[in-house]
Write a protein that holds these residues in place. Sequence first.
Motif, mmCIF file in Angstrom:
data_model
loop_
_atom_site.group_PDB
_atom_site.id
_atom_site.type_symbol
_atom_site.label_atom_id
_atom_site.label_comp_id
_atom_site.label_asym_id
_atom_site.label_seq_id
_atom_site.Cartn_x
_atom_site.Cartn_y
_atom_site.Cartn_z
ATOM 1 N N ASN A 523 0.001 -2.592 -7.904
ATOM 2 C CA ASN A 523 -1.332 -3.072 -7.508
ATOM 3 C C ASN A 523 -1.211 -3.728 -6.133
ATOM 4 O O ASN A 523 -0.738 -4.857 -6.011
ATOM 5 N N GLU A 525 -3.483 -4.809 -4.048
ATOM 6 C CA GLU A 525 -4.361 -5.946 -3.772
ATOM 7 C C GLU A 525 -3.794 -7.230 -4.353
ATOM 8 O O GLU A 525 -3.911 -8.306 -3.754
ATOM 9 N N THR A 526 -3.154 -7.120 -5.534
ATOM 10 C CA THR A 526 -2.512 -8.297 -6.128
ATOM 11 C C THR A 526 -1.379 -8.779 -5.236
ATOM 12 O O THR A 526 -1.195 -9.967 -5.023
ATOM 13 N N TRP A 527 -0.626 -7.814 -4.702
ATOM 14 C CA TRP A 527 0.510 -8.184 -3.836
ATOM 15 C C TRP A 527 0.023 -8.908 -2.574
ATOM 16 O O TRP A 527 0.662 -9.844 -2.092
ATOM 17 N N MET A 528 -1.100 -8.469 -2.021
ATOM 18 C CA MET A 528 -1.572 -9.019 -0.747
ATOM 19 C C MET A 528 -2.054 -10.464 -0.857
ATOM 20 O O MET A 528 -2.138 -11.165 0.152
ATOM 21 N N GLN A 529 -2.364 -10.910 -2.073
ATOM 22 C CA GLN A 529 -2.871 -12.270 -2.241
ATOM 23 C C GLN A 529 -1.828 -13.290 -1.786
ATOM 24 O O GLN A 529 -0.683 -13.275 -2.250
ATOM 25 N N GLY A 530 -2.235 -14.165 -0.870
ATOM 26 C CA GLY A 530 -1.343 -15.221 -0.403
ATOM 27 C C GLY A 530 -0.324 -14.781 0.631
ATOM 28 O O GLY A 530 0.529 -15.571 1.050
ATOM 29 N N LYS A 531 -0.360 -13.497 1.062
ATOM 30 C CA LYS A 531 0.607 -13.010 2.050
ATOM 31 C C LYS A 531 0.095 -13.282 3.467
ATOM 32 O O LYS A 531 -1.103 -13.199 3.734
ATOM 33 N N SER A 532 1.025 -13.572 4.361
ATOM 34 C CA SER A 532 0.679 -13.814 5.757
ATOM 35 C C SER A 532 0.383 -12.487 6.452
ATOM 36 O O SER A 532 0.745 -11.413 5.959
ATOM 37 N N SER A 575 -7.880 -4.958 5.367
ATOM 38 C CA SER A 575 -7.902 -6.376 4.989
ATOM 39 C C SER A 575 -7.563 -7.293 6.160
ATOM 40 O O SER A 575 -7.668 -8.515 6.042
#
Length: 587
Positions: A523, A525-532, A575
Amino acid sequence: MPQHPGCSPGNARPAAAFSAMDSLSGVGPRQARERLGARSSGARAPATPWARFSAWLECVCVVTFDLELGQALEKSSICYLSFPDSHSGCLGDTQFSFRIRQCGGQRSPWSTDNRHYDSEAPVSLQRESAHYFGYVYFRQVKDSSVKRGYFQKSLVLVSRLPFVRLFQALLSLIAPEYFEKLVPCLEAVCNEIDQWSAPVPGKTLNLPVMGVVLQVHIPSRMDKPESSPLKQCGQEALMPAPLVLTSVHELDLFRCLQPVLTHMQMLWELMLLGEPLVVLAPSPTVSSEIVLALTSCLQPLKFCCDYRPYFTIHDSEFKEFTTRTQAPPNVVLGVTNPFFIKTLQHWPHILRVGEPKMSGGLPKQVKLKKPSRLKTLDTKPGLYTAYTAHLRRDKALLKRLLKGLQKKRPAGVLTALLRRHLLELTQSFIIPLEHYMASLMPLQKSITPWKTPPQIRPFHQDDFLCSLEHAGPQLTCILKGDWLGLYRRFFKSPNFDGWYRQRRKEMAHKLEALHLEAICEANIETWMQGKSEVEVVDLVLKLREKLVRAQSHHLPVKEETLQRAQLYIETVIGSLPKDLQAVLHPP
């Protein structure tokens, strides 16, 4: 006749010695672009003149021998290899083949079509990158119009493809016609070849030439051993009916190896171990057929050593192969000049075969002899070696073959019997290696999307040898003997090195493919959460790199996986802020 330096691996040659298809009006552009010694730079677009011709052949050569000048001519290796030497006494029409090292020039990268062919073809049938094959049709007949009474000329097809059966069949159609009608005939043939479809593994092709249609199947890695899946191409019946070739590369193994059937087990081992071997035969035809038959005995394992179906004392590598200052190279040499017995006396294995003879209705077999019994010019037929086979001879096979010969069974049946035996023997030897190699691959569950995939574990020879007790060749092969000793020697051979490098490369590609699939199943989108932003951009660059590698290296990845990876890239870029999107996704 003008000189044509572009036709030979060497320099320009005296006009009386050499001419080539490059000089013909329809094939002129090819000479400017490409020499045998140096490929043209850059991949050709499909619309490039002679691109289809180039998919099959490098060039067509015509070599004429001038009896008046004789050895006074400074000929290149290809010229000498196109003629039987004086010891052969070949009258009439003779066909044979040679293999020559590419010399000089820079090798350009394969075109996309060539890379696709190599990725789908069996490893033993991939294009040669450092050698050319020469397929020769030689005619020597009495001719009162020639000063010394003989017409001598060779037509040579030069290719990087090891399709000996196909090119011999092609020569048998075009050479007799060429000797009668000369240049116009040859030019027409080249134009016809330039209309052929490219050789695509797994496809059955109809190849029209001179009013005949050759129907061939291009072997694929997906083909089952011993199958020849020839199908009628197209819905309509072909007129004229096609000349069907059952194989583009396989020779009549039984006929080629008749004089040495009793020693097939030993010769198979010598080929497996990449041992230096000289085959001294009465003609280039016999020489080249035996060498090609022996080197094909290991299929599906690729013979990774050098081999020369026909080799002469005039070859540029003569000194390299005959030096006594170092160990003989891993080469199988086919020769016809008895002088080689003297110059290669230090080689460990010499096979001397005479003209085919029958004894009591069966082919006369050469005897096993000690190297100390080697004489010079009057050496009798025999296999001169001190080698002791690791495995016992399969006497039942020999009985079946000889019984089949006595009952006059078709040659194709006997060849199939011999080929099946050699295939099963090679598979019995290779399967334990394949199983052990597969065990070195990381488990699929250990491959996670956001971590570098684990490494393939190293190959430990001792661990493999220990595994043979419960998973060795004895499970699939009835032959008894010192299998462990054979494996130990195999580890030191170029054939093991070639096999290991190929399998490790395939496993590394599989590992890359599994990692890409793991990423595409995650997933995003889950991975991208909180990533710089830096981490997200880094993911985009890495995904793009993986896509490029997957396509350029033909990784075993499904098309939908590639599409999903591209969609992920678009999602991730979308994003990001507009300025970064413009950098990563320029208009």
